[in-house]
Design an enzyme around this catalytic site. Structure first.
Site, PDB file in Angstrom:
ATOM      1  N   LYS A  11       0.841  -1.201   0.000  1.00 39.21           N
ATOM      2  CA  LYS A  11       0.000   0.000   0.000  1.00 39.21           C
ATOM      3  C   LYS A  11       0.882   1.260   0.000  1.00 39.21           C
ATOM      4  O   LYS A  11       2.086   1.183   0.286  1.00 39.21           O
ATOM      5  CB  LYS A  11      -0.907  -0.032   1.225  1.00 39.21           C
ATOM      6  CG  LYS A  11      -1.861  -1.238   1.276  1.00 39.21           C
ATOM      7  CD  LYS A  11      -2.747  -1.118   2.517  1.00 39.21           C
ATOM      8  CE  LYS A  11      -3.550  -2.377   2.760  1.00 39.21           C
ATOM      9  NZ  LYS A  11      -4.420  -2.227   3.956  1.00 39.21           N
ATOM     10  N   TYR A  51     -12.099  -2.918  -2.677  1.00 43.28           N
ATOM     11  CA  TYR A  51     -12.555  -3.003  -1.284  1.00 43.28           C
ATOM     12  C   TYR A  51     -14.076  -3.020  -1.177  1.00 43.28           C
ATOM     13  O   TYR A  51     -14.621  -2.662  -0.125  1.00 43.28           O
ATOM     14  CB  TYR A  51     -11.977  -1.837  -0.482  1.00 43.28           C
ATOM     15  CG  TYR A  51     -10.530  -2.066  -0.032  1.00 43.28           C
ATOM     16  CD1 TYR A  51     -10.173  -3.200   0.703  1.00 43.28           C
ATOM     17  CD2 TYR A  51      -9.534  -1.135  -0.322  1.00 43.28           C
ATOM     18  CE1 TYR A  51      -8.858  -3.408   1.118  1.00 43.28           C
ATOM     19  CE2 TYR A  51      -8.224  -1.340   0.095  1.00 43.28           C
ATOM     20  CZ  TYR A  51      -7.894  -2.482   0.820  1.00 43.28           C
ATOM     21  OH  TYR A  51      -6.599  -2.686   1.246  1.00 43.28           O
ATOM     22  N   ASN A 114      -1.339  -0.287   7.498  1.00 40.21           N
ATOM     23  CA  ASN A 114      -0.781  -1.608   7.816  1.00 40.21           C
ATOM     24  C   ASN A 114      -0.021  -2.226   6.639  1.00 40.21           C
ATOM     25  O   ASN A 114       0.124  -3.430   6.538  1.00 40.21           O
ATOM     26  CB  ASN A 114      -1.865  -2.536   8.375  1.00 40.21           C
ATOM     27  CG  ASN A 114      -2.993  -2.765   7.411  1.00 40.21           C
ATOM     28  OD1 ASN A 114      -2.956  -2.287   6.278  1.00 40.21           O
ATOM     29  ND2 ASN A 114      -3.999  -3.509   7.832  1.00 40.21           N
ATOM     30  N   HIS A 117      -1.563  -5.553   1.490  1.00 41.99           N
ATOM     31  CA  HIS A 117      -2.825  -6.295   1.285  1.00 41.99           C
ATOM     32  C   HIS A 117      -2.513  -7.677   0.731  1.00 41.99           C
ATOM     33  O   HIS A 117      -1.627  -7.820  -0.111  1.00 41.99           O
ATOM     34  CB  HIS A 117      -3.722  -5.558   0.278  1.00 41.99           C
ATOM     35  CG  HIS A 117      -4.860  -6.409  -0.198  1.00 41.99           C
ATOM     36  ND1 HIS A 117      -6.052  -6.503   0.487  1.00 41.99           N
ATOM     37  CD2 HIS A 117      -4.966  -7.262  -1.251  1.00 41.99           C
ATOM     38  CE1 HIS A 117      -6.837  -7.370  -0.138  1.00 41.99           C
ATOM     39  NE2 HIS A 117      -6.207  -7.835  -1.193  1.00 41.99           N
ATOM     40  N   GLU A 128      -9.410 -10.337  -7.490  1.00 39.59           N
ATOM     41  CA  GLU A 128      -8.439  -9.245  -7.357  1.00 39.59           C
ATOM     42  C   GLU A 128      -7.361  -9.316  -8.444  1.00 39.59           C
ATOM     43  O   GLU A 128      -6.964  -8.283  -8.992  1.00 39.59           O
ATOM     44  CB  GLU A 128      -7.819  -9.273  -5.951  1.00 39.59           C
ATOM     45  CG  GLU A 128      -8.842  -8.869  -4.890  1.00 39.59           C
ATOM     46  CD  GLU A 128      -8.408  -9.152  -3.456  1.00 39.59           C
ATOM     47  OE1 GLU A 128      -7.275  -9.632  -3.244  1.00 39.59           O
ATOM     48  OE2 GLU A 128      -9.209  -8.882  -2.535  1.00 39.59           O
TER      49      GLU A 128
HETATM   50  N1  UDP Z   1      -9.198  -1.126   8.022  1.00 38.59           N
HETATM   51  C1  UDP Z   1      -9.236   0.030   8.760  1.00 38.59           C
HETATM   52  N2  UDP Z   1      -9.999   0.056   9.906  1.00 38.59           N
HETATM   53  C2  UDP Z   1     -10.687  -1.027  10.337  1.00 38.59           C
HETATM   54  C3  UDP Z   1     -10.642  -2.216   9.573  1.00 38.59           C
HETATM   55  C4  UDP Z   1      -9.881  -2.228   8.423  1.00 38.59           C
HETATM   56  O1  UDP Z   1      -8.612   1.026   8.409  1.00 38.59           O
HETATM   57  O2  UDP Z   1     -11.343  -0.946  11.393  1.00 38.59           O
HETATM   58  C5  UDP Z   1      -8.402  -1.160   6.790  1.00 38.59           C
HETATM   59  C6  UDP Z   1      -7.054  -1.852   6.986  1.00 38.59           C
HETATM   60  O3  UDP Z   1      -6.085  -1.116   6.241  1.00 38.59           O
HETATM   61  C7  UDP Z   1      -7.286  -3.210   6.371  1.00 38.59           C
HETATM   62  C8  UDP Z   1      -8.284  -2.888   5.260  1.00 38.59           C
HETATM   63  O4  UDP Z   1      -9.110  -1.878   5.803  1.00 38.59           O
HETATM   64  O5  UDP Z   1      -6.078  -3.781   5.895  1.00 38.59           O
HETATM   65  C9  UDP Z   1      -9.135  -4.036   4.813  1.00 38.59           C
HETATM   66  O6  UDP Z   1      -9.729  -4.641   5.951  1.00 38.59           O
HETATM   67  P1  UDP Z   1      -9.744  -6.216   6.112  1.00 38.59           P
HETATM   68  O7  UDP Z   1     -10.588  -6.530   7.299  1.00 38.59           O
HETATM   69  O8  UDP Z   1     -10.110  -6.847   4.812  1.00 38.59           O
HETATM   70  O9  UDP Z   1      -8.219  -6.544   6.506  1.00 38.59           O
HETATM   71  P2  UDP Z   1      -7.055  -7.286   5.718  1.00 38.59           P
HETATM   72  O10 UDP Z   1      -7.687  -8.293   4.799  1.00 38.59           O
HETATM   73  O11 UDP Z   1      -6.278  -6.230   4.978  1.00 38.59           O
HETATM   74  O12 UDP Z   1      -6.228  -7.915   6.798  1.00 38.59           O
HETATM   75 MG    MG Z   2      -9.273  -8.190   3.500  1.00 37.67          MG
END
Ligand code: UDP
Ligand code: MG
Length: 140
Positions: A11, A51, A114, A117, A128
């Site tokens: 990211k 997303y 974080n 992805h 994707e």
């Molecule tokens: N995210 C966020 N706040 C939240 C949950 C998710 O900013 O409370 C962001 C975070 O960057 C995350 C992304 O949204 O990586 C997608 O969320 P997901 O639950 O799919 O997490 P991932 O698959 O990336 O672990």
């Molecule tokens: Mg996810």
């Protein structure tokens, strides 16, 4: 063992922090194969589509803002059981809950920044990969 492909994206926060080599190195050292890579600033349309499962969540607008804020390194990696293995290498979504040794556990502290992805299932990986890449941009 089934060979799979998964979509991995560094990211904008990870790119800006200079973590491209560190992250690619971890997947290479594990033994996975890079089959496609490009750097781009995603359009809002691409980001919202990527997303879309999170549309309606309170963090959705901020998430789309962040992922469109700068260059993303979009990649497709291949290997045995790579979808779940990559999720282990990446670590938990909340960096403070991610185990040391994982990318997020070692390199991040903030959930919205974080770093990386990774697709979470066979269907999402296929969706994707097709969303971000043309077939001609991937190794056969
Ligand atoms: N995210 C966020 N706040 C939240 C949950 C998710 O900013 O409370 C962001 C975070 O960057 C995350 C992304 O949204 O990586 C997608 O969320 P997901 O639950 O799919 O997490 P991932 O698959 O990336 O672990
Ligand atoms: Mg996810």
């Amino acid at each position: 063992m089934t060979s799979e492909r998964t979509f991995i994206a560094i990211k904008p926060d990870g790119v800006q922090r200079g973590l491209i080599g560190e992250i690619i190195g971890r997947f290479e050292r594990k033994g996975f194969k890079l089959v496609g890579i490009k750097q781009l600033i995603p359009t809002r349309e691409l980001a919202e589509n990527h997303y879309k499962v999170h549309r309606g969540r309170p963090f959705f607008a901020g998430l789309v803002d962040l992922i469109t804020s700068g260059p993303v390194v979009a990649m497709v990696w291949e290997g045995d059981c790579i979808i779940s293995s990559a999720r282990k290498i990446i670590g938990a979504t909340k960096p403070l809950e991610a185990e040391p040794g994982t990318i997020r556990g070692d390199l991040a502290i903030n959930i919205s920044r974080n770093v990386i992805h990774g697709s979470d299932a066979v269907e999402t990986a296929e969706f994707e990969i097709n969303l971000w890449f043309k077939a001609s941009e991937l190794n056969i």
